[in-house]
Write a protein that holds these residues in place. Structure first.
Motif, mmCIF file in Angstrom:
data_model
loop_
_atom_site.group_PDB
_atom_site.id
_atom_site.type_symbol
_atom_site.label_atom_id
_atom_site.label_comp_id
_atom_site.label_asym_id
_atom_site.label_seq_id
_atom_site.Cartn_x
_atom_site.Cartn_y
_atom_site.Cartn_z
ATOM 1 N N GLU A 20 -35.338 74.706 48.530
ATOM 2 C CA GLU A 20 -36.658 74.991 47.979
ATOM 3 C C GLU A 20 -36.993 74.109 46.790
ATOM 4 O OE1 GLU A 20 -36.656 79.075 47.033
ATOM 5 O OE2 GLU A 20 -36.366 79.772 49.092
ATOM 6 N N GLU A 21 -35.938 73.465 46.223
ATOM 7 C CA GLU A 21 -36.104 72.624 45.045
ATOM 8 C C GLU A 21 -36.822 73.391 43.936
ATOM 9 O OE1 GLU A 21 -36.372 68.273 47.256
ATOM 10 O OE2 GLU A 21 -38.056 69.056 46.090
ATOM 11 N N SER A 22 -36.406 74.624 43.770
ATOM 12 C CA SER A 22 -37.004 75.457 42.721
ATOM 13 C C SER A 22 -35.907 76.235 42.032
ATOM 14 C CB SER A 22 -38.025 76.422 43.307
ATOM 15 O OG SER A 22 -37.402 77.312 44.200
ATOM 16 N N GLU A 23 -36.188 76.610 40.800
ATOM 17 C CA GLU A 23 -35.259 77.397 40.003
ATOM 18 C C GLU A 23 -35.987 78.624 39.469
ATOM 19 O OE1 GLU A 23 -33.669 75.009 36.952
ATOM 20 O OE2 GLU A 23 -32.625 73.624 38.297
ATOM 21 N N PRO A 24 -35.235 79.660 39.065
ATOM 22 C CA PRO A 24 -35.892 80.831 38.488
ATOM 23 C C PRO A 24 -36.696 80.460 37.264
ATOM 24 C CG PRO A 24 -33.584 81.287 39.002
ATOM 25 C CD PRO A 24 -33.791 79.816 39.189
ATOM 26 N N GLY A 25 -37.828 81.094 37.096
ATOM 27 C CA GLY A 25 -38.697 80.821 35.956
ATOM 28 C C GLY A 25 -38.031 81.200 34.656
ATOM 29 N N GLY A 34 -21.697 84.316 48.824
ATOM 30 C CA GLY A 34 -23.057 84.611 48.376
ATOM 31 C C GLY A 34 -23.579 83.571 47.415
ATOM 32 N N LEU A 35 -22.709 83.076 46.513
ATOM 33 C CA LEU A 35 -23.142 82.071 45.542
ATOM 34 C C LEU A 35 -23.508 80.765 46.236
ATOM 35 C CD1 LEU A 35 -23.531 81.493 42.536
ATOM 36 C CD2 LEU A 35 -21.143 80.719 42.452
ATOM 37 N N GLU A 36 -22.724 80.362 47.215
ATOM 38 C CA GLU A 36 -23.024 79.131 47.950
ATOM 39 C C GLU A 36 -24.364 79.250 48.679
ATOM 40 O OE1 GLU A 36 -21.563 76.327 47.888
ATOM 41 O OE2 GLU A 36 -19.796 76.874 46.708
ATOM 42 N N GLU A 37 -24.638 80.429 49.215
ATOM 43 C CA GLU A 37 -25.913 80.630 49.913
ATOM 44 C C GLU A 37 -27.090 80.544 48.951
ATOM 45 O OE1 GLU A 37 -25.465 84.373 51.820
ATOM 46 O OE2 GLU A 37 -24.103 83.624 53.388
ATOM 47 N N VAL A 38 -26.927 81.119 47.755
ATOM 48 C CA VAL A 38 -28.005 81.052 46.748
ATOM 49 C C VAL A 38 -28.243 79.613 46.326
ATOM 50 C CG1 VAL A 38 -28.623 81.669 44.379
ATOM 51 C CG2 VAL A 38 -27.661 83.399 45.908
ATOM 52 N N TRP A 39 -27.173 78.866 46.066
ATOM 53 C CA TRP A 39 -27.326 77.477 45.644
ATOM 54 C C TRP A 39 -27.956 76.638 46.750
ATOM 55 C CZ3 TRP A 39 -21.845 76.797 43.074
ATOM 56 C CH2 TRP A 39 -21.869 77.404 41.811
ATOM 57 N N ALA A 40 -27.565 76.896 47.995
ATOM 58 C CA ALA A 40 -28.143 76.149 49.114
ATOM 59 C C ALA A 40 -29.637 76.428 49.240
ATOM 60 C CB ALA A 40 -27.426 76.511 50.405
ATOM 61 N N ALA A 42 -25.455 75.200 40.163
ATOM 62 C CA ALA A 42 -26.079 74.704 41.387
ATOM 63 C C ALA A 42 -26.188 73.189 41.428
ATOM 64 C CB ALA A 42 -27.471 75.329 41.538
ATOM 65 N N GLU A 43 -26.166 72.528 40.257
ATOM 66 C CA GLU A 43 -26.437 71.086 40.221
ATOM 67 C C GLU A 43 -25.267 70.233 39.739
ATOM 68 O OE1 GLU A 43 -29.828 70.686 37.752
ATOM 69 O OE2 GLU A 43 -31.231 71.519 39.213
ATOM 70 N N ASN A 44 -24.437 70.781 38.841
ATOM 71 C CA ASN A 44 -23.443 69.941 38.169
ATOM 72 C C ASN A 44 -22.078 70.621 38.051
ATOM 73 O OD1 ASN A 44 -25.369 67.774 37.313
ATOM 74 N ND2 ASN A 44 -26.223 69.431 36.068
ATOM 75 N N PHE A 45 -21.097 69.772 37.738
ATOM 76 C CA PHE A 45 -19.790 70.223 37.271
ATOM 77 C C PHE A 45 -19.698 69.856 35.790
ATOM 78 C CE2 PHE A 45 -18.996 69.423 41.796
ATOM 79 C CZ PHE A 45 -18.373 70.610 42.179
ATOM 80 N N TYR A 46 -19.289 70.824 34.964
ATOM 81 C CA TYR A 46 -19.190 70.598 33.525
ATOM 82 C C TYR A 46 -17.716 70.720 33.121
ATOM 83 C CZ TYR A 46 -24.132 71.770 34.061
ATOM 84 O OH TYR A 46 -25.436 71.814 34.488
#
Length: 270
Positions: free
Chosen positions: A96-101, A85-91, A183-187
């Motif tokens: 959409e190139e959008s993030e939650p407000g 589910g997490l991979e699907e959300v990140w994809a 969704a974007e990085n490894f920390y």
């Protein structure tokens, strides 16, 4: 010459042994039934109680083993579902190139990030919230303070001290790394301290637990792991802190520290 009387004596058959007693008594004696002494009775009772206690002990051992290890199967199953589910959300976010407000809040129990402990060869999907239901089979992100992976503040995570979750985090040492993925990085974080505290010591998850001036904005980016201590008990809390040392965009691939934990790496080993 042999007389008729003597001949009859010699020709007469000899009596069979044992018939004399049976003929005289008419019946054989029955074997005596052994009598149980008080000692025999006591030994029988003790033996029975011992067998009952042994059976009860085995059942308790099986139950305890299931309580400790049986839940690991359920944890692994739920982690697989959360990861998908997490991979699907990140994809979807990437497409959409959008993030939650800024006003949107994470839903309790929803997948939030992925946590890697390469020195223990463990990784999990971290969900939002730390209620008993939230962390039943997953580590949970404390939502008391605003915190995100990779930014200044304290991204705190709680999990049960059970196999499949935080059972072995006491083996983490100073210098070991943890990696958070969003969704974007490894920390990449580096462990620098471990403590055992009381359950009431909630300061451990504050934005900067090592700065008394907690009203100020935190300057460091930390991750905190919390779990019960000792194992199989909840009288105390084991706390492990790590500080951010590196941020790796996903476009550059996984950091070297967790490259061996990539799904394709596991397939190559098989």
């Amino acid at each position: 010459m042999v007389s008729t009387t003597e001949r009859h004596k010699h020709d007469a058959p000899e009596p069979r042994r044992g018939r004399g007693r049976r003929g005289s008594g008419g019946r054989r004696r029955r074997p005596r039934t052994p009598r149980h002494t008080p000692g025999d009775i006591v030994r029988g009772v003790v033996r029975t109680i011992g067998e009952i206690l042994l059976t009860a002990g085995l059942l308790m051992l099986f139950y305890a083993s299931y309580e400790v290890y049986g839940g690991q199967w359920e944890t692994e199953r739920e982690q697989e579902e959360l990861a998908q589910g997490l991979e699907e959300v990140w994809a979807a976010q990437e497409e959409e190139e959008s993030e939650p407000g800024p006003e949107s809040e994470p839903l309790p129990g929803s997948a939030d990030s992925r946590l890697y402990l390469p020195s223990l060869d463990l990784d999990w999907v971290v969900v939002n919230g730390t209620t008993p239901q939230d962390i039943l089979n997953s580590p949970g992100h404390y939502t008391e303070y605003d915190s995100e992976p990779g930014v200044a503040g304290n991204y705190s995570v709680a999990a049960h001290r059970t196999p499949g979750l935080f059972w072995d985090i006491d083996q983490l040492e100073d210098g070991d790394v943890m990696v958070l993925e969003d969704a974007e990085n490894f920390y990449t974080y580096e462990v620098f301290e471990e403590q055992t505290v009381l359950p009431t010591d909630v300061w451990v998850i504050e934005p900067d637990p090592f700065d008394d001036a907690s009203d100020e904005e935190p300057e460091r980016s930390l991750i905190t792991l919390t779990t019960c201590a000792p194992k199989l008990n909840n009288t105390h809390r084991l706390i492990v802190w790590a500080e951010l040392t590196e941020t790796t965009p996903k476009s550059e691939g996984m950091p070297e520290s967790i490259a061996h934990m990539a799904p394709d790496a596991e397939e190559d080993e098989e």
